[in-house]
Design a protein around this motif. Structure first.
Motif, short mmCIF file in Angstrom:
data_model
loop_
_atom_site.label_atom_id
_atom_site.label_comp_id
_atom_site.label_asym_id
_atom_site.label_seq_id
_atom_site.Cartn_x
_atom_site.Cartn_y
_atom_site.Cartn_z
N ALA A 1 -0.49 -1.29 -4.86
CA ALA A 1 0.46 -1.65 -5.92
C ALA A 1 0.39 -3.14 -6.20
O ALA A 1 0.00 -3.94 -5.33
CB ALA A 1 1.87 -1.25 -5.52
N LYS A 2 0.78 -3.53 -7.38
CA LYS A 2 0.87 -4.95 -7.70
C LYS A 2 1.99 -5.61 -6.91
O LYS A 2 1.90 -6.78 -6.55
CB LYS A 2 1.10 -5.14 -9.19
CG LYS A 2 -0.05 -4.61 -10.06
CD LYS A 2 0.29 -4.68 -11.54
CE LYS A 2 -0.83 -4.07 -12.38
NZ LYS A 2 -0.48 -4.04 -13.83
N SER A 3 3.03 -4.84 -6.64
CA SER A 3 4.16 -5.30 -5.85
C SER A 3 4.85 -4.09 -5.25
O SER A 3 4.79 -2.98 -5.81
CB SER A 3 5.15 -6.10 -6.71
OG SER A 3 6.36 -6.34 -6.03
N ALA A 4 5.51 -4.29 -4.12
CA ALA A 4 6.25 -3.18 -3.50
C ALA A 4 7.38 -2.70 -4.41
O ALA A 4 7.84 -1.56 -4.26
CB ALA A 4 6.82 -3.62 -2.15
N MET B 1 0.82 -1.21 0.00
CA MET B 1 0.00 0.00 0.00
C MET B 1 0.85 1.26 0.00
O MET B 1 1.92 1.32 0.61
CB MET B 1 -0.90 0.01 1.23
CG MET B 1 -1.99 -1.05 1.23
SD MET B 1 -3.38 -0.62 0.17
CE MET B 1 -4.04 0.79 1.04
N LEU B 2 0.35 2.28 -0.68
CA LEU B 2 0.86 3.64 -0.60
C LEU B 2 -0.30 4.55 -0.22
O LEU B 2 -1.45 4.32 -0.64
CB LEU B 2 1.47 4.08 -1.94
CG LEU B 2 2.79 3.43 -2.34
CD1 LEU B 2 3.17 3.83 -3.75
CD2 LEU B 2 3.90 3.79 -1.37
N TYR B 3 0.00 5.59 0.55
CA TYR B 3 -1.06 6.43 1.12
C TYR B 3 -0.77 7.91 0.82
O TYR B 3 0.37 8.35 0.91
CB TYR B 3 -1.14 6.25 2.64
CG TYR B 3 -1.33 4.82 3.10
CD1 TYR B 3 -2.58 4.35 3.49
CD2 TYR B 3 -0.25 3.93 3.16
CE1 TYR B 3 -2.75 3.05 3.93
CE2 TYR B 3 -0.41 2.63 3.59
CZ TYR B 3 -1.67 2.18 3.97
OH TYR B 3 -1.83 0.90 4.40
N LYS C 1 -1.81 4.44 -13.91
CA LYS C 1 -1.88 3.23 -14.71
C LYS C 1 -1.12 2.05 -14.09
O LYS C 1 -1.45 0.89 -14.32
CB LYS C 1 -1.31 3.50 -16.11
CG LYS C 1 -2.00 4.64 -16.86
CD LYS C 1 -3.47 4.35 -17.10
CE LYS C 1 -4.11 5.47 -17.92
NZ LYS C 1 -5.57 5.25 -18.12
N ILE C 2 -0.08 2.34 -13.30
CA ILE C 2 0.78 1.28 -12.78
C ILE C 2 0.14 0.49 -11.64
O ILE C 2 0.25 -0.74 -11.60
CB ILE C 2 2.13 1.87 -12.35
CG1 ILE C 2 2.84 2.52 -13.54
CG2 ILE C 2 3.02 0.79 -11.73
CD1 ILE C 2 4.14 3.22 -13.19
N PRO C 3 -0.55 1.11 -10.69
CA PRO C 3 -1.08 0.35 -9.54
C PRO C 3 -2.16 -0.65 -9.94
O PRO C 3 -2.76 -0.57 -11.02
CB PRO C 3 -1.66 1.44 -8.63
CG PRO C 3 -1.06 2.71 -9.10
CD PRO C 3 -0.81 2.54 -10.56
N GLU C 4 -2.42 -1.58 -9.04
CA GLU C 4 -3.51 -2.52 -9.22
C GLU C 4 -4.86 -1.85 -9.01
O GLU C 4 -5.83 -2.14 -9.72
CB GLU C 4 -3.34 -3.69 -8.25
CG GLU C 4 -4.40 -4.75 -8.34
CD GLU C 4 -4.14 -5.91 -7.37
OE1 GLU C 4 -5.12 -6.44 -6.81
OE2 GLU C 4 -2.97 -6.29 -7.19
N ALA D 1 8.18 3.57 -9.31
CA ALA D 1 7.51 3.91 -10.56
C ALA D 1 6.18 4.62 -10.30
O ALA D 1 5.81 5.56 -11.02
CB ALA D 1 7.28 2.65 -11.39
N ILE D 2 5.46 4.18 -9.27
CA ILE D 2 4.18 4.83 -8.94
C ILE D 2 4.42 6.26 -8.48
O ILE D 2 3.69 7.19 -8.87
CB ILE D 2 3.44 4.01 -7.86
CG1 ILE D 2 2.99 2.66 -8.43
CG2 ILE D 2 2.24 4.79 -7.32
CD1 ILE D 2 2.39 1.73 -7.40
#
Length: 428
Positions: free
Chosen positions: A231-234, A57-59, A93-96, A239-240
């Motif tokens: 994110a799909k992965s940490a 997660m990013l917040y 576009k990058i995150p899930e 990139a995010i």
């Protein structure tokens, strides 16, 4: 041999019960306080439902705006506007998945149509991606959909506590509920959420378009929203962040008077939990440094006290050790015996400390794990005591026991065992 050492150690403990009790309780308090701190960190940062994806997660908790050309100190700070949330984060576009939620929402008065009794519950406005970012357990129904959010339909997901208090059952999908005397349709029921789930907690969740949220300010930058990014992965975090910066610059280019800036966000979970204020970024090095210092003090101070008591006890046994050396006992034999004696005492303190920490963590959970925002929340700090039985925490605790044992017994014992045999025998 080891059994003999333990028998002798137990006999020595009973010979001086006051000093032994002080040593054991001192060790227990040190271990207990360290364990509570470790468990507090574990509860705030470990993954558990519905926040099972904290490691991905990013917040974005706060948003800052300033007039173009002005410094960062001349800024407005607080939750972000819905406009910038959609333009700069929903477009990623990058995150899930990316979800927009309200930062603050007053409790809702909930009641069943035709019932004059209303009960207050905490609510949150979210979009449809909220149910993808967080892992809720539905016991009835399902969440509202993207079509529901886009249409602004008045649907609600409620917890089982709300369902039982309002309807007397948890099978309530399709039933009507009044929230602040406005009619909604219940579309799903989830298990109760602890207030420790700081990002996902509420008791009632509504589509973000079903109510009018506070109007945006500073050309859509300031408002009443927050953003959570899955994110799909940490590995995708850099990139995010780069993509969010590009969208921020693009959004600012379209503004005439103001510009937005993030103060180092999006944050990973540990930073997010320590970002208290909207106008300043947390000093994570200082926070980590303070935590380490507190742990070291809790470890070293009892070790010094125990070392002093152990040294006094060893001096009283100096003649005994001298006689044993005269009859052929080696320095290694003596140190081994003293080590096992002290190990028994330290392990007793360690076990007592573990029990004390788990009892305190469960009985005083609101005080230990609470924060300022929980003062205004109506939910419970629900905590499963078995979730605290983490093998890693046990390992750390017993490593502390061993370290205390070495500091409190082996150093003074090593100095005493090096004294001449004659001086040891004639000592008093």
């Amino acid at each position: 041999m080891i059994q003999q050492y333990f028998k002798q150690a137990w006999r020595l403990l009973k010979e001086n019960p006051v000093l032994s009790a002080i040593s054991i309780i001192g060790t227990a308090l040190a271990i207990g306080m360290i364990m509570v701190i470790v468990m507090s960190h574990e509860v705030k940062n470990a993954t558990y439902p519905p926040e099972t994806n904290r490691n991905r997660m990013l917040y974005v908790k706060w948003m800052s705006s300033k007039q173009k050309g002005k410094g960062d100190n001349s800024s407005s700070n607080g939750p972000m506007g819905y406009a910038i949330a959609k333009a700069c984060f929903k477009a990623l576009k990058i995150p899930e998945a990316v979800t927009i939620v309200t930062a603050y929402a007053p409790p809702a008065l909930a009641s069943q149509p035709g019932n004059n009794t209303a009960v207050s519950f905490d609510r949150m406005l979210t979009d449809e991606a909220f149910w993808q970012v967080f892992d809720f357990s539905f016991i009835d129904g399902k969440p509202y959909t993207q079509a529901d959010v886009e249409a602004g339909l008045r649907k609600a997901v409620i917890t089982e506590k709300v369902a039982r208090e309002i309807f007397g059952t948890t099978v309530v999908t399709g039933k009507r509920i009044l929230l602040d005397y406005t009619e909604y349709t219940v579309c799903g029921v989830v298990k109760d959420v602890s207030t420790l789930a700081t990002a996902a907690y509420a008791q009632i969740w509504l589509p973000i378009t079903s109510e009018e949220i506070p109007s945006d300010d500073a050309e859509g930058i300031q408002g009443a929203c927050r953003v959570f990014i899955l994110a799909k992965s940490a590995v995708d975090f850099p990139a995010i962040r780069q993509e969010t910066e590009m969208l921020r610059q693009k959004y600012n280019d379209g503004l005439s008077e103001y510009e937005a800036f993030y103060r180092g966000q999006p944050d990973e979970h540990f930073v997010y939990t320590n970002r208290k204020w909207a106008n300043v970024a947390p000093d994570m090095r200082q926070i980590v440094r303070q935590s380490v210092i507190v742990l070291l003090l809790l470890l070293i101070v009892p070790a010094i006290n125990l070392s002093g008591m152990m040294n006094s006890r060893m001096r009283k046994r100096l003649s005994e050790l001298g006689v044993r050396r005269a009859f052929g006992a080696t320095q290694g034999n003596l140190l081994s015996q003293i080590l096992w004696e002290s190990l028994l005492q330290t392990l007793l303190g360690g076990v007592l400390g573990l029990l004390m920490s788990y009892v305190a963590a469960y009985l005083l959970k609101g005080m230990i794990y609470g924060n300022s925002s929980m003062m205004y929340q109506l939910g419970d700090v629900s905590l499963n005591p078995f979730s605290l039985l983490n093998p890693v925490i046990f390992l750390y605790a017993f490593l502390f026991c061993i370290l205390l044992n070495v500091l409190s017994s082996m150093i003074p014992a090593w100095h005493i065992s090096r004294k001449p045999i004659v001086a040891s025998i004639h000592s008093k």
